[in-house]
Motif scaffolding. Structure first.
Motif, PDB file in Angstrom:
ATOM      1  N   ASP A 142    -101.904 -16.515  -1.727  1.00  0.00           N
ATOM      2  CA  ASP A 142    -102.468 -15.116  -2.627  1.00  0.00           C
ATOM      3  C   ASP A 142    -101.944 -13.969  -1.487  1.00  0.00           C
ATOM      4  OD1 ASP A 142    -105.009 -14.303  -4.148  1.00  0.00           O
ATOM      5  OD2 ASP A 142    -104.811 -12.756  -2.451  1.00  0.00           O
ATOM      6  N   LEU A 143    -101.151 -13.044  -2.428  1.00  0.00           N
ATOM      7  CA  LEU A 143    -100.459 -11.836  -1.614  1.00  0.00           C
ATOM      8  C   LEU A 143    -101.338 -11.043  -1.115  1.00  0.00           C
ATOM      9  CD1 LEU A 143     -97.789 -10.218  -1.195  1.00  0.00           C
ATOM     10  CD2 LEU A 143     -98.014  -9.338  -3.501  1.00  0.00           C
ATOM     11  N   VAL A 144    -102.515 -10.486  -1.938  1.00  0.00           N
ATOM     12  CA  VAL A 144    -103.356  -9.706  -1.267  1.00  0.00           C
ATOM     13  C   VAL A 144    -103.966 -10.314   0.222  1.00  0.00           C
ATOM     14  CG1 VAL A 144    -105.304  -8.240  -1.605  1.00  0.00           C
ATOM     15  CG2 VAL A 144    -103.808  -8.364  -3.355  1.00  0.00           C
ATOM     16  N   GLU A 145    -104.611 -11.473   0.085  1.00  0.00           N
ATOM     17  CA  GLU A 145    -104.977 -12.081   1.253  1.00  0.00           C
ATOM     18  C   GLU A 145    -103.907 -12.135   2.469  1.00  0.00           C
ATOM     19  OE1 GLU A 145    -108.060 -12.910   2.064  1.00  0.00           O
ATOM     20  OE2 GLU A 145    -108.641 -12.132   0.053  1.00  0.00           O
ATOM     21  N   ALA A 146    -102.662 -12.476   2.196  1.00  0.00           N
ATOM     22  CA  ALA A 146    -101.623 -12.326   3.083  1.00  0.00           C
ATOM     23  C   ALA A 146    -101.219 -10.987   3.523  1.00  0.00           C
ATOM     24  CB  ALA A 146    -100.543 -12.964   2.586  1.00  0.00           C
ATOM     25  N   ALA A 147    -101.660  -9.933   2.766  1.00  0.00           N
ATOM     26  CA  ALA A 147    -101.212  -8.658   3.023  1.00  0.00           C
ATOM     27  C   ALA A 147    -102.575  -8.202   4.024  1.00  0.00           C
ATOM     28  CB  ALA A 147    -101.029  -7.725   2.085  1.00  0.00           C
ATOM     29  N   LEU A 148    -103.661  -8.732   3.636  1.00  0.00           N
ATOM     30  CA  LEU A 148    -104.849  -8.230   4.356  1.00  0.00           C
ATOM     31  C   LEU A 148    -104.852  -9.152   5.779  1.00  0.00           C
ATOM     32  CD1 LEU A 148    -107.845  -8.605   1.930  1.00  0.00           C
ATOM     33  CD2 LEU A 148    -107.303  -6.611   3.356  1.00  0.00           C
ATOM     34  N   ALA A 149    -104.220 -10.252   6.074  1.00  0.00           N
ATOM     35  CA  ALA A 149    -103.991 -10.724   7.104  1.00  0.00           C
ATOM     36  C   ALA A 149    -103.062 -10.130   7.978  1.00  0.00           C
ATOM     37  CB  ALA A 149    -103.554 -12.317   6.985  1.00  0.00           C
ATOM     38  N   TYR A 150    -101.902  -9.703   7.393  1.00  0.00           N
ATOM     39  CA  TYR A 150    -100.648  -9.065   8.123  1.00  0.00           C
ATOM     40  C   TYR A 150    -101.638  -7.730   8.676  1.00  0.00           C
ATOM     41  CZ  TYR A 150     -96.153  -7.384   9.129  1.00  0.00           C
ATOM     42  OH  TYR A 150     -94.999  -7.123   9.597  1.00  0.00           O
ATOM     43  N   ALA A 151    -102.311  -7.089   7.818  1.00  0.00           N
ATOM     44  CA  ALA A 151    -102.776  -5.833   8.240  1.00  0.00           C
ATOM     45  C   ALA A 151    -104.022  -6.018   9.545  1.00  0.00           C
ATOM     46  CB  ALA A 151    -103.599  -5.156   7.189  1.00  0.00           C
ATOM     47  N   ARG A 152    -104.477  -6.981   9.494  1.00  0.00           N
ATOM     48  CA  ARG A 152    -105.670  -7.311  10.417  1.00  0.00           C
ATOM     49  C   ARG A 152    -104.810  -7.469  11.706  1.00  0.00           C
ATOM     50  NH1 ARG A 152    -107.867 -11.093   6.983  1.00  0.00           N
ATOM     51  NH2 ARG A 152    -109.249  -9.963   5.370  1.00  0.00           N
ATOM     52  N   ASP A 153    -103.800  -8.379  11.682  1.00  0.00           N
ATOM     53  CA  ASP A 153    -102.896  -8.492  12.711  1.00  0.00           C
ATOM     54  C   ASP A 153    -102.473  -7.292  13.445  1.00  0.00           C
ATOM     55  OD1 ASP A 153    -101.849 -10.706  14.401  1.00  0.00           O
ATOM     56  OD2 ASP A 153    -100.000 -10.408  13.496  1.00  0.00           O
ATOM     57  N   LEU A 154    -101.977  -6.374  12.428  1.00  0.00           N
ATOM     58  CA  LEU A 154    -101.559  -5.151  12.959  1.00  0.00           C
ATOM     59  C   LEU A 154    -102.922  -4.251  13.831  1.00  0.00           C
ATOM     60  CD1 LEU A 154     -99.426  -3.794   9.949  1.00  0.00           C
ATOM     61  CD2 LEU A 154     -98.761  -4.701  12.087  1.00  0.00           C
ATOM     62  N   VAL A 155    -103.932  -4.389  13.288  1.00  0.00           N
ATOM     63  CA  VAL A 155    -104.819  -3.679  14.008  1.00  0.00           C
ATOM     64  C   VAL A 155    -105.170  -4.482  15.349  1.00  0.00           C
ATOM     65  CG1 VAL A 155    -107.424  -3.208  13.717  1.00  0.00           C
ATOM     66  CG2 VAL A 155    -106.041  -3.010  11.584  1.00  0.00           C
ATOM     67  N   ALA A 156    -105.247  -5.792  15.245  1.00  0.00           N
ATOM     68  CA  ALA A 156    -105.444  -6.442  16.341  1.00  0.00           C
ATOM     69  C   ALA A 156    -104.513  -6.133  17.716  1.00  0.00           C
ATOM     70  CB  ALA A 156    -105.449  -8.131  16.225  1.00  0.00           C
ATOM     71  N   LYS A 157    -103.188  -5.734  16.991  1.00  0.00           N
ATOM     72  CA  LYS A 157    -102.217  -5.812  18.094  1.00  0.00           C
ATOM     73  C   LYS A 157    -102.280  -4.077  18.251  1.00  0.00           C
ATOM     74  CE  LYS A 157     -98.733  -7.486  15.902  1.00  0.00           C
ATOM     75  NZ  LYS A 157     -97.404  -8.376  15.471  1.00  0.00           N
ATOM     76  N   GLY A 158    -102.830  -3.352  17.717  1.00  0.00           N
ATOM     77  CA  GLY A 158    -102.951  -2.090  18.163  1.00  0.00           C
ATOM     78  C   GLY A 158    -101.641  -1.375  17.585  1.00  0.00           C
ATOM     79  N   ALA A 159    -100.949  -1.916  16.535  1.00  0.00           N
ATOM     80  CA  ALA A 159     -99.702  -1.166  15.801  1.00  0.00           C
ATOM     81  C   ALA A 159    -100.356  -0.081  14.992  1.00  0.00           C
ATOM     82  CB  ALA A 159     -99.100  -2.512  15.290  1.00  0.00           C
ATOM     83  N   GLY A 160     -99.499   1.109  15.276  1.00  0.00           N
ATOM     84  CA  GLY A 160     -99.811   2.111  14.314  1.00  0.00           C
ATOM     85  C   GLY A 160     -99.101   2.317  13.316  1.00  0.00           C
ATOM     86  N   PRO A 161     -99.175   3.502  12.709  1.00  0.00           N
ATOM     87  CA  PRO A 161     -98.110   3.876  11.454  1.00  0.00           C
ATOM     88  C   PRO A 161     -96.792   3.564  12.101  1.00  0.00           C
ATOM     89  CG  PRO A 161     -99.805   5.359  11.784  1.00  0.00           C
ATOM     90  CD  PRO A 161    -100.095   4.630  12.916  1.00  0.00           C
TER      91      PRO A 161
END
Ligand SMILES: NC(=O)c1ccc[n+]([C@@H]2O[C@H](COP(=O)([O-])OP(=O)(O)OC[C@H]3O[C@@H](n4cnc5c(N)ncnc54)[C@H](O)[C@@H]3O)[C@@H](O)[C@H]2O)c1
Length: 702
Positions: free
Chosen positions: A176-195
Motif C-alpha cells: 500500500d503506497l500511502v502506508e509506505a509513504a506514512l512509514a517513510y515520513a514517520r522514519d524521517l520524523v524519528a530521525k529528526g530529518a527536516g524539509p
C-alpha cells in the motif's frame, strides 16, 4: 477543504489526498485545493506531510485547456512554493504516470517515494513547450545537469527504478503506497530529518554548463531540425546554473509563455486536440453503441494481412487468417513469427508474450472457419473483380452482424459493398505498411455503412492503439488522394531538371520524415505506376505526368527491392546514393518531351509540393470526405511523416496565411501547367475573406 483535495491527520502525520478523476489533472480546482490544505496545515501540529493521489495515478500533468484561457489563479508557482516552504517535511507518494506539472509538484516536495509501476516524465518538449512550473530549475538541481537534460530533451518518462537510480525519487516501495509513504515520513520524523528543499541545492555538473549546453544545442539542431523549443529549453536549463533560483524561475516563466504562443507549441496542441475530435462524425450521434469484437478473420496472408493480424494478436484478440494455399499461409505465418522474433531479440517483447501472441493466430483454407468472426478484414491483391468475389463468399459465411472490412487503398468500396446483401456492414479499414507499426487507420465510411459499424471501427482503432480517422469513399480517401498532387509536382520538378536528391532534400528540410521519391523507392516504384495504368482513362492527358516513375518501372528499376530506383542502394549500408544514370535518363526524356529546364529552387519545390497537397486537402474538406480540416492534419501527422511541429498541412497553411498560399497557386497557374493549379473553391473563399481553415472549422461545428 475543497472537494478535490482534502487532508487528514494520522498520528503525527498529515495526509493530503488529491481526488480529481479521471487522472488527477492539475486543474485550477486542484491547485486551489492544494493551496487551501497547505495553508491550513501551517496551523496544525503534524510533524510531516504525505502528498498522495486517489485513483489510478498521481497528478498526471497540467490542464491543457488552460493554454487557451491562460492559467487561472492560483498559479503553479504560488502553490508549489507553498508546498516547498512547508516547515515540516513533505513526502510525495507517486503511483501511475506522473507527468509534467505532476512531476514538477513532486520535486517541490522534500522527499519522494514511488510505487513499483510508477513512471515519471517531463514530456513538454513533445508538445513544443518547456516545463513551466519550475521543472527546468528544480530538476537539474535534483538529479544533475546532464540527466535532467536527457529527461527533458528526450521527453520519455522514467520507470520508478530509473528514477531511483537518477536520484529523482528516494525509494521504490511495494504494498500500500500511502502506508509506505506514512512509514517513510514517520522514519524521517524519528530521525529528526527536516524539509529538504530542492531549490536550495546546487546543480551537479554545473561547472561545465557552457560546453554541455553548446553540445546539446548542436545535437538538437541535427535531431530536432526546424524546432525552436529545444533551444528555449536549453536557455532555461542553463539559467538553473547561472542564475539564482528565483531569477531562474522568472526566466523560465517568460520563456514558457513565449513557446506556448509560438507556432510550434500551437501546432502540437492543435494535433493533440484534433485527435479528440475524431469521434465526432457528422450524422452519427454520440450515443451510438459499438458492436462486440472478440474474434477476427483476415483474408490474405501477405504483407498487409500479416501485419494486421499482428495488431489484433498484440491486443489479445484471436485471429484466423485465410489464404488460397497452405504454402501462402505458411509463408505469411513465418513472416509474422520472424517479426515477433526480432522484437524478442531486441528485448522489446518477452518470449512468453511472443508465444501467447502467436498462439492467438490460426490459419485456414476454408471460408467456413471465418463464420464466427465479429470482424473480417480482406487484404488480398488490389483487384476489383477479386475483391468482389471474396466479398460474395464472405457474405455467404459471415454471421449476421459481422463487420466486413477491406484494406483497399484505391478501389471504390461502395462497389465492393454492393455485391453483398449487407452493405450496411461493409467498411474500409485502410491500414498502412507496416501495419503492425504505423499509427494511422483510415476508416472509410461507405454510402450505406451503418453508424454502429463506424463507431465499432473507431473503437477497434483504439483497441489496437491506432489513430482512427473517418473518411468518405473517393479515390485515395484522405491521405493518398492528397499524396497524388504532391507526388506529381515532385516528379514534374525532376522532369524540369531537379535531381531526385534535390527534390527529397527540399521536402526533408521542410521536415517530412522522408522525401517522396525515396518513399517510392522504399514502397516499390511499380506499386504507384500500376495503379495509374489501371486508371489511365481517368488521368490527365499530360505525357510528363508521373513520367519518371513510369520510366523507372519500364527499366525494372523498382526501388530498394531491386537495388536501384530514383537512387542506388548498392553500398554496404544500403543507403541511398544519387544515380547519375537515372538522372541522365530523366534529362533525356525531358528533352524528348520538350520540358523546359528551369531547375526549380528548394523553395519552389517545397511550395509546389505542399501547396498542391493543401489545395487537394481543401477540396477534401469541402466535399466532406474529411469531416474537418483537423482530421486531415491528423492523417498526415500520424500516417505520412508530416512534421508534427508544423501541425499538419491544413494547420501549416493557416500559419503561412491562406492568402499567401492562394496567391502562390495563382502564380503557378500562370507559370506552370494551369490544369493542375486550379484553387479549390473553399481555399479561394477563405483566402479572399482573410479567414483560415481553423476559423472555418469552428464555424462549421458551432
Ligand atoms: N502494401 C502496402 O503498402 C499496402 C498499404 C495499404 C493497403 N494495401 C492494400 O492491401 C491489400 C493487400 O496488399 P499486400 O501488400 O498485403 O499484398 P500481398 O501481395 O503482400 O498479399 C496479398 C495476399 O492475398 C492473398 N490472396 C490473393 N488472392 C486471394 C484469394 N482469392 N483468397 C485469399 N487470399 C488471396 C495472396 O496469396 C497474398 O498472400 C491490397 O488491397 C493493397 O492495395 C497495401
Amino acid at each position: 477543504m475543497s472537494d478535490v483535495v482534502k487532508y487528514s491527520i494520522s498520528g503525527d502525520i498529515a495526509v493530503v489526498m488529491i481526488d480529481s478523476p479521471p487522472v488527477n489533472t492539475m486543474t485550477r480546482e486542484v491547485r486551489a485545493g492544494l493551496k487551501k490544505c497547505f495553508e491550513a496545515l501551517r496551523g496544525e501540529s503534524a510533524k510531516a506531510i504525505v502528498l498522495a493521489c486517489a485513483g489510478r495515478t498521481f497528478l498526471s500533468g497540467g490542464d491543457m485547456r488552460e493554454f487557451e484561457t491562460g492559467v487561472q489563479e492560483p498559479g503553479y508557482h504560488e502553490v508549489l512554493r507553498l508546498i516547498e516552504d512547508s516547515k515540516v517535511p513533505v513526502v510525495a507518494a507517486i503511483h501511475g504516470t506522473a507527468m509534467g506539472g505532476g512531476v514538477e509538484t513532486a520535486i517541490s516536495c522534500h522527499y519522494r517515494v514511488a510505487a513499483e509501476g510508477a513512471r515519471l516524465g517531463l514530456p513538454e518538449i513533445t508538445l513544443g513547450i518547456i516545463p513551466g512550473a519550475g521543472g527546468t530549475q528544480r530538476m537539474p538541481r535534483l538529479i544533475g545537469l546532464e540527466p535532467a537534460l536527457d529527461m527533458m530533451l528526450g521527453g520519455k518518462p522514467l520507470t520508478a527504478a530509473q528514477a531511483k537510480d537518477a536520484g529523482l525519487i528516494d525509494a521504490v516501495v511495494g504494498g500500500d503506497l500511502v502506508e509506505a509513504a506514512l512509514a517513510y515520513a514517520r522514519d524521517l520524523v524519528a530521525k529528526g530529518a527536516g524539509p529538504r528543499r530542492t531549490r536550495e541545492r546546487s546543480v551537479a555538473g554545473g561547472e561545465k554548463v557552457a560546453e554541455v549546453i553548446a553540445a546539446r544545442r548542436a545535437q538538437a539542431a541535427k535531431t530536432m531540425r526546424n524546432r525552436n523549443s529545444p533551444n528555449v529549453l536549453l536557455d532555461a536549463v542553463e539559467a538553473s546554473v547561472t542564475k539564482p533560483f528565483d531569477d531562474g524561475i522568472a526566466f523560465e516563466r517568460s520563456l514558457s509563455i513565449q513557446v506556448e504562443r509560438a507556432v510550434e507549441g500551437r501546432a502540437f496542441r492543435h494535433l493533440f486536440f484534433a485527435e479528440r475530435e475524431l469521434r465526432k462524425i457528422p450524422g452519427i450521434s454520440a450515443d451510438v453503441k459499438s458492436r462486440r469484437v472478440t474474434r477476427l478473420g483476415i483474408v490474405g496472408a501477405g504483407t498487409m494481412g500479416g501485419g494486421i493480424s499482428m495488431c489484433f494478436a498484440n491486443a489479445g484478440i484471436p485471429v484466423t487468417i485465410l489464404d488460397v494455399s497452405q504454402a501462402n499461409l505458411d509463408k505469411g505465418l513465418a513472416t509474422i513469427r520472424k517479426n515477433y522474433e526480432r522484437s524478442v531479440t531486441r528485448g522489446s517483447l518477452k518470449p512468453e508474450q511472443r508465444d501467447q501472441r502467436l498462439g492467438l493466430i490460426s490459419t485456414t483454407l476454408d471460408y467456413a472457419a471465418l463464420g464466427s468472426a465479429d470482424v473480417i478484414i480482406e487484404a488480398v491483391f488490389e483487384n476489383m473483380a477479386l475483391k468482389k468475389e471474396i466479398f460474395a463468399k464472405l457474405d455467404a459465411v459471415a454471421k449476421p452482424g459481422a463487420i466486413l472490412g477491406t484494406n483497399t487503398s484505391t478501389l471504390d468500396i461502395d462497389e465492393i459493398a454492393a455485391v453483398t446483401k449487407r452493405p450496411q456492414d461493409v467498411i474500409g479499414l485502410h491500414f498502412f505498411s507496416p501495419a503492425n507499426v504505423m499509427q494511422l487507420l483510415e476508416i472509410v465510411q461507405c454510402t450505406k455503412t451503418a453508424a454502429d459499424v463506424v463507431v465499432t471501427a473507431l473503437d477497434i482503432a483504439k483497441t489496437i492503439k491506432k489513430v482512427g480517422v473517418v473518411a468518405k469513399v473517393c479515390y485515395g480517401f484522405i491521405g493518398n488522394r492528397m499524396m497524388d498532387p504532391y507526388g506529381r509536382e515532385a516528379e514534374r520538378c525532376v522532369m524540369e531538371g531537379a535531381t531526385p536528391q534535390e527534390v527529397d532534400s527540399a521536402l526533408e528540410d521542410f521536415g517530412m520524415a522522408m522525401g517522396i521519391l525515396a518513399v517510392y523507392d522504399m514502397a516499390g516504384i511499380d506499386i504507384g505506376h500500376l495503379t495509374r495504368v489501371a486508371r489511365a482513362h481517368l488521368l490527365p492527358k499530360d505525357p510528363t505526368f508521373y513520367r519518371p516513375t513510369a520510366l523507372l518501372t519500364e527499366r525494372g528499376w523498382l526501388g530498394q527491392k531491386t537495388g536501384r530506383g530514383y537512387y542506388r542502394y548498392d553500398g554496404a549500408d544500403r543507403k541511398r546514393t544519387p544515380d547519375p544514370e537515372a538522372i541522365a535518363m530523366f534529362a533525356e526524356e525531358a528533352k524528348r518531351l520538350g520540358v523546359p529546364q528551369r531547375k526549380p529552387s528548394k523553395q519552389e519545390i517545397q511550395e509546389r509540393c505542399l501547396y498542391s497537397m493543401i489545395n487537394e486537402g481543401a477540396l477534401i474538406v469541402e466535399e466532406g470526405v474529411a469531416a474537418r480540416a483537423s482530421d486531415v492534419d491528423t492523417v498526415y501527422a500520424a500516417g505520412y511523416g508530416f512534421p508534427r511541429y508544423r501541425g499538419g498541412p491544413m494547420f501549416y497553411a493557416d500559419t503561412v496565411g491562406l492568402k499567401v498560399v492562394y496567391d502562390k497557386i495563382m502564380e503557378f497557374q500562370k507559370a506552370l501547367d494551369p490544369q493542375y493549379w486550379q484553387p479549390a473553391p473553399l481555399l479561394k473563399k477563405l483566402a479572399l475573406a482573410g479567414s483560415s481553415f481553423a476559423q472555418y472549422q469552428a464555424e462549421q461545428t458551432r
